[in-house]
Design a protein around this motif. Structure first.
Motif: not given
Length: 648
Positions: A230-251
């Motif tokens: 449950l905590d991981l699900s919430k974390f995945l939702i909460d991290m949206r729009g937080r590109s400053d916290k992202r490990t890596l995100f390729l587009d």
């Protein structure tokens, strides 16, 4: 000067009041058996045709072999695309629902053999993603790349998306059989994610590019009780729009963050944007999480997004995602007919989202949308025989346009990107699970169909039996048989169409708003039919043999679109009950697009048992127009078709 109250505060108090009255719980699929009629026929098609067909297609396309190769059980190369593991898991999920509906030892054994492959393909630490295990860390061709390291290309790799469908399959299989062989594979993978992804030092901050894991982790939590899911699900939702916290995100394809619903943190999102399936899986996860972890700001966001999607961006079929480019939501009121996209998966996602919104709020409007999608946008995505499918679902067709991934204006047995047929395969046999619910001591009926169900209330078990020819007729006979006489509320959803509302909001409305009262007879005695917030509420002492006879008037309705929806100005559509109708050339001298409708055009329903699986056709009294349910079109070869008719 009076200040307005912030929406999140209003949401908080409404959620508080809802919580005091008890959470809504769906009645498990295993407790509901279809007996005959419309949905029984389709549940049987799922068992006898759709699931065997999908399993065969997965085998023929090499999807099963990928697990065997990854597990070292045979030599070979990876076949297909990076997301193909998910199709296998979805079909296994659907097969597990089939087992819940009607146990089949051969199917049970077959699934065990597949689960052996999944377990073999799983790496020692729980990681499961066949393309990387076979091809190792790779870059290059878009369909083939796994990324330079695990979760490095998450927006395109589908690693977490595949895992989510593994979890859903595992839960369905465990509920069907009581066996933990697949559940253990899912738990091992989820434990790996908990160790790998999160806010702690040394963990990765990853946002799923294709949402699914968020809702699936919650489902896995409900079975295992492991709070870290449950905590991981919430974390995945909460991290949206937080590109400053992202490990890596390729587009790689430069689609932009809104395509992935990653433009701003979720609490600040107010519009339905981007890829329609990804988006609605996210919204489904958020709504489900709110039933367990109330959060006024997240709730305000998901309500605002629902209003935007439903009031501005939904086709009359309940389909969503108007744009082929990005399979995405378009701007408000941009809903073209002939080149509509309306992916079948998006229709399914819309139902899942609306059901979770209903469980969160108890409001009937969400089940109104669910029902519209169910009978139109969803059923339109599969052929009446259960072994052909649409990927794209237009509102009109000239019978020639190639709008279905190379299959032309006809249904196809399978697709290279097979998300839609595999999604149909899992949803169809699960449909009865959306019919009933409980809320404290209240028993709730949300959908109609011939069923016999065992429902446990706090003060007594109750058997509920429905007999009806719905959706072709509006008479429903409901038998209430408690194990012992008991007093409890019975809430029966009265569909919006029966009270003069086409859909929540004003995107579509009925030309004639006159409605007849709902007829209610209990044990042969006529009762008043007071409807409160979309439900007929009956609170009384119930005993064995009690019978409710419900009568919903089903006139043929003309539907008008909001004047802001420019593609349908001067046009009219036709509905009867929950079913949307269309004209197909096959029944109208080869022409459908040129049919014009007078304001006084009158239709008579005629049931034709041998036609297209048994349907009501609508015949104009002038005799020159024949309409069929929209879901039944394109089952007799390529034809012209239209839902919207120019008015004379």
């Amino acid at each position: 000067m009076t200040k307005s109250i912030p929406i999140f505060i209003l949401v908080f108090f409404s959620h508080f009041l809802f919580a005091q009255s008890g959470n809504i719980k769906p009645v498990p699929l295993k407790n509901i058996k279809t007996t005959q009629g419309f949905w029984h026929d389709r549940i049987e098609i799922a068992r006898a045709v759709t699931i065997p067909h999908a399993l065969h297609q997965c085998e023929e396309s090499g999807r099963f072999d990928n697990f065997a190769v990854a597990g070292g059980l045979k030599k070979g190369t990876f076949k297909g695309a990076r997301f193909d593991d998910s199709d296998v898991f979805k079909v296994v999920e659907g097969a597990s629902y089939v087992l819940q509906n009607q146990y089949d030892p051969k199917l049970d054994h077959y699934l065990d053999s597949l689960i052996t492959l999944f377990a073999a393909a799983q790496e020692p630490d729980g990681y499961l993603y066949t393309i990387r295990t076979i091809n190792k860390d790779t870059t290059g061709s878009f369909d083939w790349i796994a990324g330079p390291y695990r979760y490095s290309f998450e927006n395109g790799s589908h690693e977490l998306y595949n895992a989510g469908h593994l979890y859903e399959a595992a839960v369905a299989h465990y509920e069907a059989t009581g066996k933990k062989n697949l559940l253990n594979v899912a738990i091992k993978n989820a434990d790996h994610l908990v160790k790998t992804i999160g806010p702690k030092p040394g963990q990765m901050v990853v946002v799923p590019g294709h949402e699914e894991t968020e809702l699936a982790l919650i489902r896995l939590y409900r079975v295992t009780g492991k709070k870290e899911y449950l905590d991981l699900s919430k974390f995945l939702i909460d991290m949206r729009g937080r590109s400053d916290k992202r490990t890596l995100f390729l587009d790689e394809h430069k689609l932009g963050p809104s395509y992935f619903q990653d433009q701003v943190p979720f609490v600040r999102q107010r519009e339905a944007v981007g890829h329609a399936v990804r988006a609605q899986y996210l919204y489904t996860g958020v709504a489900d999480l709110l039933t367990l972890k109330p959060d006024p700001k997240n709730e305000a966001a998901v309500h605002a997004i629902w209003d935007d999607a439903t009031h501005h961006k939904q086709y009359i079929t309940g389909g969503v995602g108007a744009r082929e480019d990005g399979e995405a939501f378009d701007k408000p009121y941009i809903l073209p007919n002939d080149n509509a996209y309306a992916e079948t998966c998006a229709a399914i996602a819309n139902m899942l989202w609306n059901h979770k919104m209903y469980l969160l709020t108890g409001e009937a409007k969400y089940m109104d949308v669910f029902e519209r999608v169910l009978y139109n946008g969803f059923l339109g995505g599969m052929g009446v025989k259960g072994n052909s499918f649409f990927y794209v679902n237009p509102m009109s067709s000239n019978g020639k346009n190639d709008f279905n991934r190379g299959s032309g204006a006809v249904r196809h047995e399978w697709f290279g990107t097979a998300c839609c047929p595999s999604n149909v395969s899992r949803f169809l046999p699960s449909m009865p699970a959306y019919m009933y619910a409980t809320r404290g001591n209240a028993l709730i009926i949300n959908l109609f169909g011939d069923t016999k169900s065992k429902i446990t209330l706090p003060n007594t078990p109750v058997q509920v039996t429905q007999q009806t020819q719905y959706p072709w007729q509006g008479n429903i006979r409901i038998s209430i048989d408690p194990e012992k006489s008991a007093t409890f509320p019975l809430h029966i959803r009265i569909p919006g169409w029966a009270t003069g509302q086409a859909i929540p909001g004003d995107l579509y409305s009925y030309q004639d708003k006159l409605v007849k009262p709902v007829g209610v007879i209990i044990n042969g005695k006529k009762e008043e039919s007071a409807i409160e917030n979309g439900y007929l509420k009956l609170n009384r002492s119930w005993k064995k043999g009690d019978v409710i006879e419900l009568s919903l008037d089903m006139p043929v309705r003309k539907v008008l679109a909001n004047e802001k929806l420019k593609s349908n100005v001067g046009k009219v559509a036709i509905e009867r009950g929950p079913v949307l109708y269309c004209a197909e050339g096959h029944d109208n001298g080869g022409k459908a697009l040129s049919i014009k409708m007078s304001g006084t055009e009158d239709f008579t329903p005629v049931f034709q048992k041998e036609m297209l699986g048994g349907i009501n056709t609508l015949k104009s009294k002038e005799g020159n127009i024949t309409l069929i349910p929209y879901y039944a079109w394109a089952n007799r070869g390529a034809n012209e078709m239209t839902i919207w008719f120019d008015k004379l």
